[in-house]
Structure formats: structure tokens, C-alpha cells
Design a protein around this motif. Sequence first.
Motif, PDB file in Angstrom:
ATOM      1  N   ASP A 199       0.832  -1.205   0.000  1.00  0.00           N
ATOM      2  CA  ASP A 199       0.000   0.000   0.000  1.00  0.00           C
ATOM      3  C   ASP A 199       0.866   1.254   0.000  1.00  0.00           C
ATOM      4  O   ASP A 199       0.570   2.229  -0.689  1.00  0.00           O
ATOM      5  CB  ASP A 199      -0.913  -0.017   1.217  1.00  0.00           C
ATOM      6  N   ALA A 200       1.952   1.219   0.771  1.00  0.00           N
ATOM      7  CA  ALA A 200       2.843   2.377   0.853  1.00  0.00           C
ATOM      8  C   ALA A 200       3.696   2.538  -0.405  1.00  0.00           C
ATOM      9  O   ALA A 200       4.206   3.626  -0.687  1.00  0.00           O
ATOM     10  CB  ALA A 200       3.743   2.248   2.079  1.00  0.00           C
ATOM     11  N   GLY A 201       3.848   1.453  -1.148  1.00  0.00           N
ATOM     12  CA  GLY A 201       4.645   1.510  -2.366  1.00  0.00           C
ATOM     13  C   GLY A 201       6.128   1.356  -2.133  1.00  0.00           C
ATOM     14  O   GLY A 201       6.924   1.457  -3.074  1.00  0.00           O
ATOM     15  N   VAL A 202       6.519   1.124  -0.894  1.00  0.00           N
ATOM     16  CA  VAL A 202       7.933   0.975  -0.577  1.00  0.00           C
ATOM     17  C   VAL A 202       8.068   0.106   0.668  1.00  0.00           C
ATOM     18  O   VAL A 202       7.228   0.153   1.571  1.00  0.00           O
ATOM     19  CB  VAL A 202       8.601   2.348  -0.337  1.00  0.00           C
ATOM     20  N   LEU A 203       9.128  -0.682   0.702  1.00  0.00           N
ATOM     21  CA  LEU A 203       9.411  -1.499   1.878  1.00  0.00           C
ATOM     22  C   LEU A 203      10.374  -0.697   2.756  1.00  0.00           C
ATOM     23  O   LEU A 203      11.583  -0.707   2.556  1.00  0.00           O
ATOM     24  CB  LEU A 203      10.031  -2.838   1.470  1.00  0.00           C
ATOM     25  N   SER A 204       9.805  -0.002   3.728  1.00  0.00           N
ATOM     26  CA  SER A 204      10.594   0.870   4.597  1.00  0.00           C
ATOM     27  C   SER A 204      11.482   0.047   5.524  1.00  0.00           C
ATOM     28  O   SER A 204      11.262  -1.154   5.715  1.00  0.00           O
ATOM     29  CB  SER A 204       9.666   1.739   5.431  1.00  0.00           C
ATOM     30  N   PRO A 205      12.499   0.688   6.132  1.00  0.00           N
ATOM     31  CA  PRO A 205      13.327  -0.033   7.111  1.00  0.00           C
ATOM     32  C   PRO A 205      12.499  -0.643   8.240  1.00  0.00           C
ATOM     33  O   PRO A 205      12.789  -1.756   8.697  1.00  0.00           O
ATOM     34  CB  PRO A 205      14.262   1.054   7.638  1.00  0.00           C
ATOM     35  N   ALA A 206      11.458   0.060   8.673  1.00  0.00           N
ATOM     36  CA  ALA A 206      10.596  -0.469   9.730  1.00  0.00           C
ATOM     37  C   ALA A 206       9.854  -1.716   9.252  1.00  0.00           C
ATOM     38  O   ALA A 206       9.708  -2.695   9.997  1.00  0.00           O
ATOM     39  CB  ALA A 206       9.595   0.595  10.177  1.00  0.00           C
ATOM     40  N   ALA A 207       9.394  -1.690   7.988  1.00  0.00           N
ATOM     41  CA  ALA A 207       8.690  -2.846   7.431  1.00  0.00           C
ATOM     42  C   ALA A 207       9.635  -4.031   7.274  1.00  0.00           C
ATOM     43  O   ALA A 207       9.269  -5.178   7.537  1.00  0.00           O
ATOM     44  CB  ALA A 207       8.064  -2.481   6.082  1.00  0.00           C
ATOM     45  N   VAL A 208      10.866  -3.744   6.853  1.00  0.00           N
ATOM     46  CA  VAL A 208      11.869  -4.813   6.725  1.00  0.00           C
ATOM     47  C   VAL A 208      12.107  -5.460   8.085  1.00  0.00           C
ATOM     48  O   VAL A 208      12.171  -6.691   8.202  1.00  0.00           O
ATOM     49  CB  VAL A 208      13.191  -4.258   6.156  1.00  0.00           C
ATOM     50  N   ALA A 209      12.238  -4.628   9.117  1.00  0.00           N
ATOM     51  CA  ALA A 209      12.464  -5.144  10.470  1.00  0.00           C
ATOM     52  C   ALA A 209      11.288  -5.986  10.932  1.00  0.00           C
ATOM     53  O   ALA A 209      11.465  -7.030  11.580  1.00  0.00           O
ATOM     54  CB  ALA A 209      12.697  -3.981  11.434  1.00  0.00           C
ATOM     55  N   GLU A 210      10.072  -5.553  10.582  1.00  0.00           N
ATOM     56  CA  GLU A 210       8.874  -6.296  10.966  1.00  0.00           C
ATOM     57  C   GLU A 210       8.836  -7.660  10.278  1.00  0.00           C
ATOM     58  O   GLU A 210       8.521  -8.678  10.912  1.00  0.00           O
ATOM     59  CB  GLU A 210       7.628  -5.479  10.612  1.00  0.00           C
ATOM     60  N   VAL A 211       9.148  -7.686   8.993  1.00  0.00           N
ATOM     61  CA  VAL A 211       9.164  -8.945   8.257  1.00  0.00           C
ATOM     62  C   VAL A 211      10.229  -9.882   8.817  1.00  0.00           C
ATOM     63  O   VAL A 211       9.999 -11.089   8.980  1.00  0.00           O
ATOM     64  CB  VAL A 211       9.397  -8.694   6.753  1.00  0.00           C
ATOM     65  N   MET A 212      11.388  -9.336   9.126  1.00  0.00           N
ATOM     66  CA  MET A 212      12.466 -10.152   9.682  1.00  0.00           C
ATOM     67  C   MET A 212      12.078 -10.728  11.040  1.00  0.00           C
ATOM     68  O   MET A 212      12.393 -11.877  11.362  1.00  0.00           O
ATOM     69  CB  MET A 212      13.741  -9.322   9.807  1.00  0.00           C
ATOM     70  N   ALA A 213      11.364  -9.932  11.837  1.00  0.00           N
ATOM     71  CA  ALA A 213      10.929 -10.401  13.161  1.00  0.00           C
ATOM     72  C   ALA A 213       9.939 -11.549  13.024  1.00  0.00           C
ATOM     73  O   ALA A 213       9.996 -12.530  13.782  1.00  0.00           O
ATOM     74  CB  ALA A 213      10.312  -9.250  13.946  1.00  0.00           C
ATOM     75  N   THR A 214       9.030 -11.441  12.060  1.00  0.00           N
ATOM     76  CA  THR A 214       8.057 -12.521  11.867  1.00  0.00           C
ATOM     77  C   THR A 214       8.747 -13.774  11.343  1.00  0.00           C
ATOM     78  O   THR A 214       8.361 -14.895  11.699  1.00  0.00           O
ATOM     79  CB  THR A 214       6.939 -12.100  10.893  1.00  0.00           C
ATOM     80  N   ARG A 215       9.762 -13.581  10.508  1.00  0.00           N
ATOM     81  CA  ARG A 215      10.503 -14.742  10.011  1.00  0.00           C
ATOM     82  C   ARG A 215      11.225 -15.438  11.158  1.00  0.00           C
ATOM     83  O   ARG A 215      11.247 -16.674  11.243  1.00  0.00           O
ATOM     84  CB  ARG A 215      11.513 -14.287   8.940  1.00  0.00           C
ATOM     85  N   THR A 216      11.793 -14.655  12.053  1.00  0.00           N
ATOM     86  CA  THR A 216      12.470 -15.226  13.222  1.00  0.00           C
ATOM     87  C   THR A 216      11.488 -16.008  14.084  1.00  0.00           C
ATOM     88  O   THR A 216      11.794 -17.107  14.563  1.00  0.00           O
ATOM     89  CB  THR A 216      13.126 -14.114  14.053  1.00  0.00           C
ATOM     90  N   ALA A 217      10.294 -15.436  14.286  1.00  0.00           N
ATOM     91  CA  ALA A 217       9.273 -16.102  15.095  1.00  0.00           C
ATOM     92  C   ALA A 217       8.868 -17.428  14.455  1.00  0.00           C
ATOM     93  O   ALA A 217       8.655 -18.431  15.151  1.00  0.00           O
ATOM     94  CB  ALA A 217       8.056 -15.201  15.257  1.00  0.00           C
ATOM     95  N   PHE A 218       8.761 -17.440  13.129  1.00  0.00           N
ATOM     96  CA  PHE A 218       8.418 -18.687  12.428  1.00  0.00           C
ATOM     97  C   PHE A 218       9.494 -19.742  12.642  1.00  0.00           C
ATOM     98  O   PHE A 218       9.199 -20.900  12.946  1.00  0.00           O
ATOM     99  CB  PHE A 218       8.229 -18.415  10.936  1.00  0.00           C
ATOM    100  N   VAL A 219      10.746 -19.350  12.460  1.00  0.00           N
ATOM    101  CA  VAL A 219      11.854 -20.298  12.611  1.00  0.00           C
ATOM    102  C   VAL A 219      11.913 -20.825  14.042  1.00  0.00           C
ATOM    103  O   VAL A 219      12.150 -22.020  14.267  1.00  0.00           O
ATOM    104  CB  VAL A 219      13.186 -19.627  12.220  1.00  0.00           C
ATOM    105  N   GLU A 220      11.684 -19.959  15.019  1.00  0.00           N
ATOM    106  CA  GLU A 220      11.711 -20.394  16.415  1.00  0.00           C
ATOM    107  C   GLU A 220      10.623 -21.433  16.682  1.00  0.00           C
ATOM    108  O   GLU A 220      10.863 -22.422  17.390  1.00  0.00           O
ATOM    109  CB  GLU A 220      11.527 -19.187  17.340  1.00  0.00           C
ATOM    110  N   ALA A 221       9.430 -21.214  16.131  1.00  0.00           N
ATOM    111  CA  ALA A 221       8.348 -22.192  16.299  1.00  0.00           C
ATOM    112  C   ALA A 221       8.695 -23.502  15.613  1.00  0.00           C
ATOM    113  O   ALA A 221       8.423 -24.589  16.131  1.00  0.00           O
ATOM    114  CB  ALA A 221       7.038 -21.628  15.739  1.00  0.00           C
ATOM    115  N   GLU A 222       9.313 -23.398  14.448  1.00  0.00           N
ATOM    116  CA  GLU A 222       9.699 -24.588  13.698  1.00  0.00           C
ATOM    117  C   GLU A 222      10.758 -25.384  14.455  1.00  0.00           C
ATOM    118  O   GLU A 222      10.689 -26.615  14.548  1.00  0.00           O
ATOM    119  CB  GLU A 222      10.227 -24.180  12.323  1.00  0.00           C
TER     120      GLU A 222
END
Length: 244
Positions: free
Chosen positions: A196-219
Motif C-alpha cells: 500500500d505504501a509503495g515501498v518497503l521501509s526499514p521499519a517494514a523490513v524489520a517487521e518482516v524479519m521479526a516474523t521470520r524469526t518467530a516462524f523459525v523459532e516455532a519450527e
Amino acid sequence: MRLTRKIAVLVAVPLAAMLVFAGLAIWVAVVDVQRADRLTSLVTLGQRSADLAEALQAERAAAVSLLIGPGPEMTRRTEAFAAAVAATDAAVAGFQSALSSARVPGAAWASLERLSTQLGLLSGVRDRVRSGTAAASAVAFRYRIIIASTVDYREVVAQAGQAPAEIAELLRFSVNPSRAAEALGLQQVAVLRALDAGVLSPAAVAEVMATRTAFVEAEVAFGSAPVEWQAWWSSATTGAQVLA
């Protein structure tokens, strides 16, 4: 919405199978029939709460999509949100039906009350989504709190039901697929907002990385589960719908 379906594929088969097998194991492992009956009803209620979490994850994605996506597809998005709401309402009804017949000990009531309180706020969240007066980030956060309440309940099942050690361990393992699915759901929301914003901001990148970490931890946490459960996980995370 394709990712929403993939999240459902990830969770539904292994979680349903795990909870069913855990329930069957209770009858074998627990000599005290009364305690076995109580724990089995709690496991059934946990399955209904897992169904509810899955429905809420789909509703959250539809809500965020509706809030950030004005334009020619608005009618389709509105209809998708309405369908998601109906599915969640059905899951709530299933959960409440299971709750009405469950033998819930006092130790589990606190988490159930928190979940009930959060569900009571859902109507207001939906109204703001329909009116378009809420920020997508605020709505996503509110759904996150409600979904977390469903996970919190399942985490207390083993202790509240006085499960034997081996059964308690299985019940704890059964929460990890839901944690993984929620990580993917949060990642989905982060990506929708970035689009929606048209750009992957540093904050959005950090959010995506955090969710990826959470997924790996659950796995990783699920890696010590019984071999047959890990086979379900492997099938769910590498099946045709996921790889597509």
C-alpha cells in the motif's frame, strides 16, 4: 489472499491430527477416568480455539486489505471481509459450544476470560473496518491481541488438566504450528501494508524479519516432537499449495 489459504494448509492438518491423537493418548495414559475426561474436554476446547485463531487470521488479512485497498476492487474486498467475518462467527459459535460442555478447572478460567473479553471487542473493530475510520496498523494490532489470547489458552491446558508429563509435552508441542501460522499471518499483514505504501521501509523490513524469526523459532521448537508429527509438518510446509 492466497497466503491466507497457505496459512490454513500449514496449520489445519497437523494441528487437528495432533490434538486428536493427544486426546486419544490421554485415555491410554491416564488411569483416573475423571481426570482423563476433564483433560479430553480441554483438548477439544483447544482445537476449537485453534479453529478460531485460523479464522481470525483470515479475517485480519481481509480487514487490512480492505483498509489499504480503495479503488475498483473495493466491492470484492468488502465481500471478502464479510465472508471472513461470517467464518469467524461460525468459529466463535463452535468454540462457545465446546466451552458450554467442557469441564474447565479454575486454573484455565483466567485465560478463557481474557479470550472472552477480547472477543467482546471484535464487533467494535469490525465496525471501524467497515467505516474505514481505523488505521490498518491499529486494526492488525487488535487482531493480534485476540489471536494471542487463543494461543495463551492452549498453553495452560496441560497444567490446568493435570496431564501426565508425556501428554503435557505433546500438548505443548501442539501449540507450535499455531505460533508458526501466526508469524506468517503477521508477515502477510506487513507485506500488505508495504504494498500500500509503495515501498518497503526499514521499519517494514524489520517487521518482516521479526516474523521470520518467530516462524523459525516455532519450527525449531517443534523439531523435538514425535516423528509422525514432524512428518505432518513436513507435508504441510512443502506441499503443492505452499510451493505454488
